[in-house]
Design a protein around this motif. Structure first.
Motif, mmCIF file in Angstrom:
data_model
loop_
_atom_site.group_PDB
_atom_site.id
_atom_site.type_symbol
_atom_site.label_atom_id
_atom_site.label_comp_id
_atom_site.label_asym_id
_atom_site.label_seq_id
_atom_site.Cartn_x
_atom_site.Cartn_y
_atom_site.Cartn_z
ATOM 1 N N VAL A 1 -11.157 13.397 6.174
ATOM 2 C CA VAL A 1 -10.193 14.343 5.607
ATOM 3 C C VAL A 1 -8.762 13.829 5.752
ATOM 4 C CG1 VAL A 1 -9.192 16.652 5.856
ATOM 5 C CG2 VAL A 1 -11.679 16.353 5.902
ATOM 6 N N VAL A 2 -8.413 13.353 6.945
ATOM 7 C CA VAL A 2 -7.029 12.911 7.138
ATOM 8 C C VAL A 2 -6.716 11.663 6.326
ATOM 9 C CG1 VAL A 2 -6.740 14.009 9.383
ATOM 10 C CG2 VAL A 2 -7.666 11.678 9.274
ATOM 11 N N ASP A 3 -7.733 10.826 6.112
ATOM 12 C CA ASP A 3 -7.497 9.648 5.265
ATOM 13 C C ASP A 3 -7.277 10.068 3.822
ATOM 14 O OD1 ASP A 3 -7.374 6.768 4.788
ATOM 15 O OD2 ASP A 3 -9.246 7.050 3.700
ATOM 16 N N ILE A 4 -8.037 11.052 3.353
ATOM 17 C CA ILE A 4 -7.832 11.560 1.997
ATOM 18 C C ILE A 4 -6.421 12.133 1.856
ATOM 19 C CG2 ILE A 4 -8.540 13.367 0.373
ATOM 20 C CD1 ILE A 4 -11.420 12.942 1.380
ATOM 21 N N ILE A 5 -5.977 12.877 2.865
ATOM 22 C CA ILE A 5 -4.614 13.432 2.834
ATOM 23 C C ILE A 5 -3.595 12.306 2.733
ATOM 24 C CG2 ILE A 5 -2.868 14.647 4.214
ATOM 25 C CD1 ILE A 5 -5.180 16.345 5.355
ATOM 26 N N ALA A 6 -3.763 11.272 3.565
ATOM 27 C CA ALA A 6 -2.802 10.173 3.595
ATOM 28 C C ALA A 6 -2.752 9.418 2.274
ATOM 29 C CB ALA A 6 -3.144 9.217 4.739
ATOM 30 N N MET A 7 -3.923 9.130 1.699
ATOM 31 C CA MET A 7 -3.961 8.288 0.504
ATOM 32 C C MET A 7 -3.660 9.075 -0.770
ATOM 33 S SD MET A 7 -4.406 5.122 1.314
ATOM 34 C CE MET A 7 -3.279 5.490 2.666
ATOM 35 N N VAL A 8 -4.258 10.238 -0.926
ATOM 36 C CA VAL A 8 -4.073 10.997 -2.168
ATOM 37 C C VAL A 8 -2.621 11.429 -2.330
ATOM 38 C CG1 VAL A 8 -4.656 13.148 -3.356
ATOM 39 C CG2 VAL A 8 -6.468 11.752 -2.353
ATOM 40 N N PHE A 9 -2.020 11.933 -1.260
ATOM 41 C CA PHE A 9 -0.646 12.418 -1.358
ATOM 42 C C PHE A 9 0.400 11.332 -1.095
ATOM 43 C CE2 PHE A 9 -2.881 16.434 -0.036
ATOM 44 C CZ PHE A 9 -2.766 17.060 -1.267
ATOM 45 N N GLY A 10 0.024 10.303 -0.331
ATOM 46 C CA GLY A 10 1.044 9.390 0.152
ATOM 47 C C GLY A 10 1.058 7.989 -0.422
ATOM 48 N N MET A 11 0.074 7.592 -1.250
ATOM 49 C CA MET A 11 0.056 6.228 -1.775
ATOM 50 C C MET A 11 0.850 6.165 -3.080
ATOM 51 S SD MET A 11 -0.614 3.073 -1.843
ATOM 52 C CE MET A 11 -1.784 2.643 -0.561
ATOM 53 N N PRO A 12 2.056 5.562 -3.083
ATOM 54 C CA PRO A 12 2.934 5.630 -4.261
ATOM 55 C C PRO A 12 2.866 4.416 -5.184
ATOM 56 C CG PRO A 12 4.181 4.835 -2.398
ATOM 57 C CD PRO A 12 2.739 4.991 -1.921
ATOM 58 N N ARG A 13 1.794 3.617 -5.121
ATOM 59 C CA ARG A 13 1.791 2.345 -5.842
ATOM 60 C C ARG A 13 1.935 2.511 -7.349
ATOM 61 N NH1 ARG A 13 -4.621 0.603 -5.094
ATOM 62 N NH2 ARG A 13 -5.462 2.194 -6.513
ATOM 63 N N ALA A 14 1.458 3.626 -7.910
ATOM 64 C CA ALA A 14 1.599 3.840 -9.349
ATOM 65 C C ALA A 14 3.060 3.966 -9.769
ATOM 66 C CB ALA A 14 0.824 5.090 -9.774
ATOM 67 N N LEU A 15 3.940 4.243 -8.804
ATOM 68 C CA LEU A 15 5.360 4.425 -9.101
ATOM 69 C C LEU A 15 6.144 3.119 -8.985
ATOM 70 C CD1 LEU A 15 5.899 7.660 -6.979
ATOM 71 C CD2 LEU A 15 5.182 7.492 -9.377
ATOM 72 N N PHE A 16 5.532 2.066 -8.447
ATOM 73 C CA PHE A 16 6.264 0.825 -8.202
ATOM 74 C C PHE A 16 6.876 0.215 -9.467
ATOM 75 C CE2 PHE A 16 3.669 -0.212 -4.111
ATOM 76 C CZ PHE A 16 4.331 0.801 -3.450
ATOM 77 N N PRO A 17 6.141 0.136 -10.578
ATOM 78 C CA PRO A 17 6.760 -0.470 -11.764
ATOM 79 C C PRO A 17 8.022 0.269 -12.218
ATOM 80 C CG PRO A 17 4.383 -0.374 -12.027
ATOM 81 C CD PRO A 17 4.709 0.429 -10.812
ATOM 82 N N GLU A 18 7.954 1.608 -12.279
ATOM 83 C CA GLU A 18 9.121 2.372 -12.717
ATOM 84 C C GLU A 18 10.274 2.260 -11.728
ATOM 85 O OE1 GLU A 18 10.481 7.008 -13.582
ATOM 86 O OE2 GLU A 18 8.353 6.489 -13.538
ATOM 87 N N LEU A 19 9.973 2.364 -10.430
ATOM 88 C CA LEU A 19 11.038 2.290 -9.436
ATOM 89 C C LEU A 19 11.675 0.905 -9.406
ATOM 90 C CD1 LEU A 19 9.464 4.348 -6.504
ATOM 91 C CD2 LEU A 19 11.337 5.017 -8.011
ATOM 92 N N ALA A 20 10.866 -0.142 -9.552
ATOM 93 C CA ALA A 20 11.422 -1.493 -9.572
ATOM 94 C C ALA A 20 12.404 -1.657 -10.722
ATOM 95 C CB ALA A 20 10.299 -2.516 -9.689
ATOM 96 N N ASP A 21 12.088 -1.035 -11.851
ATOM 97 C CA ASP A 21 12.934 -1.160 -13.040
ATOM 98 C C ASP A 21 14.129 -0.212 -12.981
ATOM 99 O OD1 ASP A 21 13.910 -1.606 -15.631
ATOM 100 O OD2 ASP A 21 12.541 -0.121 -16.487
ATOM 101 N N VAL A 22 13.862 1.071 -12.770
ATOM 102 C CA VAL A 22 14.901 2.091 -12.902
ATOM 103 C C VAL A 22 15.766 2.202 -11.644
ATOM 104 C CG1 VAL A 22 15.332 4.546 -13.271
ATOM 105 C CG2 VAL A 22 13.505 3.391 -14.539
ATOM 106 N N ALA A 23 15.118 2.291 -10.464
ATOM 107 C CA ALA A 23 15.877 2.519 -9.234
ATOM 108 C C ALA A 23 16.503 1.242 -8.695
ATOM 109 C CB ALA A 23 14.961 3.140 -8.180
ATOM 110 N N PHE A 24 15.744 0.141 -8.751
ATOM 111 C CA PHE A 24 16.203 -1.086 -8.102
ATOM 112 C C PHE A 24 16.687 -2.144 -9.099
ATOM 113 C CE2 PHE A 24 13.003 0.783 -5.170
ATOM 114 C CZ PHE A 24 13.900 1.164 -4.173
#
Length: 422
Positions: free
Chosen positions: A229-252
């Motif tokens: 359960v705690v691993d599901i909480i950590a990964m489902v809510f906390g793994m942001p890898r899908a956001l890396f392309p946008e953040l690399a372009d827009v934020a950084f």
């Protein structure tokens, strides 16, 4: 540096584990060459990211189905025999990748089918491999052994793509597949030299009934259930890898395709896990493993909040906040490595041998499925809130969810093992 901070290498005194671990160093890099080559070849064939995206479906479905069924098989058959069969299967599918590339095949469905078969063999192989460790190592050495294994996996996750990306233009796809095929023989040699590993206790008939019995057993073990359960909480809510392309372009302020920021974000979590593995000597001295898991996941959640905040502030100084964001991801990677080492050890030590394979099969499904669900949730949330807010908000949800889980099942927080001084 205090040697007690460095990785506990006592499991390497066991000749069986040492051979498996050394072979895995070679095999993991080879496997990562295929991880890079398959989507690259699909894109070269089709010019379509949609076809590349199909690897997610063709990989996840057999991973879930055969991960659960493979766990049942690992609770029936001699685990050495099962590892030999699945390793030979991995060699055969890698050879199939090589053959289709060498012949210049242009059939994307053939490539995807080979990928699905490979993932099926992998899904049976991994829970079997994890389930055998308590049979060849003392219980007190399991956290150290799992840390050593995960350090190699994460290091391969960095080195393999870098090497593969550089070699594809020089050598072509077929040579990468051939290298993967050859490296797998190192693991086969280590497996052949294992002793027979029949199941201890009552075995079951492999099938859906055995899988269901595994879930029933898990339901009676609240501590083991909470490790999932705690691993599901950590990964489902906390793994942001899908956001890396946008953040690399827009934020950084990186280019919209790849670039340094993009590479740093993707490499940061596995790099942090490698550093955490190298400095993992402390894990063998921890008695309160349940509390250690909770603390590790809370650190992961705080790190993801820090990553999201750094992305929010990035327009003020892109280079500075990129460094902070990468540091936060690396801290999260080290915390995730520690959490995974403890959770895997708890599963291996606290479960009966007759059900250990099925629980490791569930573990594989959770570990593989959680980040994929996170990709969907983070992507959808980012479309509404923005990528930086989605990343930070996910970290907040990890913290809240983990605290609530700890309060709901205090037995998990109290779970401990007896340790000798090392």
């Amino acid at each position: 540096m205090d040697r007690r901070l460095l990785a506990d290498t006592r499991p390497l005194a066991n000749p069986h584990f040492k051979r498996l671990w050394r072979a895995n160093i070679v095999t993991v890099v080879g496997a990562q060459l295929t991880v890079v080559a398959v989507p690259a070849q699909i894109y070269a064939m089709t010019g379509s990211s949609a076809y590349v995206g199909l690897t997610g479906i063709f990989g996840l479905v057999p991973l879930v189905v055969f991960g659960l069924w493979g766990g049942a098989l690992a609770d029936v058959f001699d685990r050495r025999t099962l590892l030999m069969i699945t390793t030979c299967g991995l060699i055969a599918t890698s050879a199939g990748f090589w053959l289709q590339a060498a012949l210049g095949a242009e059939d994307v469905w053939l490539l995807l089918s080979l990928f699905a078969v490979q993932q099926a063999f992998f899904a049976v192989n991994q829970p079997t491999r994890s389930a055998l460790l308590p049979r060849i190592l003392d219980e007190e050495l399991l956290p150290a052994a799992n840390s050593l294994n995960m350090t190699v996996m994460q290091a391969g996750g960095i080195a393999g793509p870098l090497v593969g990306g550089a070699l594809i233009p020089l050598m072509g796809f077929s040579w990468l597949y051939l290298l993967d095929t050859i490296t797998l023989f190192a693991t086969l040699g280590a497996v052949v030299r294992l002793p027979p590993l029949p199941i201890l206790g009552v075995t079951v008939t492999p099938g859906i009934g055995a899988v269901i019995d595994g879930f029933r057993y898990l339901r009676t073990q609240p501590v083991l259930m909470m490790s999932f359960v705690v691993d599901i909480i950590a990964m489902v809510f906390g793994m942001p890898r899908a956001l890396f392309p946008e953040l690399a372009d827009v934020a950084f302020s990186g280019p919209n395709e790849g670039g340094v920021a993009f590479a740093l974000l993707f490499a940061a979590i596995p790099a942090g896990a490698v550093v955490g593995g190298v400095l993992s000597g402390w894990v063998s001295r921890v008695e309160r493993q349940g509390l250690a898991v909770i603390v590790s996941i809370l650190v992961w959640g705080v790190a993801m909040v820090g990553f999201g905040v750094a992305a929010m502030l990035a327009p003020l100084a892109p280079a500075l906040f990129l460094g902070i964001a990468v540091l936060m991801l690396a801290i999260g990677g080290a915390a995730d490595m520690a959490s995974a080492a403890f959770r895997t050890s708890m599963l291996q030590a606290a479960a009966d041998d007759s059900v250990r394979g099925r629980l490791q099969g569930i573990f594989i499904v959770v570990v593989a499925g959680g980040p994929r669900v996170a990709d969907v949730l983070h992507g959808a949330t980012a479309a509404v809130t923005g990528a930086a807010v989605a990343a930070a908000g996910g970290g907040v949800l990890v913290i809240i969810g983990t605290v609530l889980a700890a309060l709901a099942v205090p037995a998990f927080v109290r779970y401990r093992v007896t340790r000798v001084a090392v």
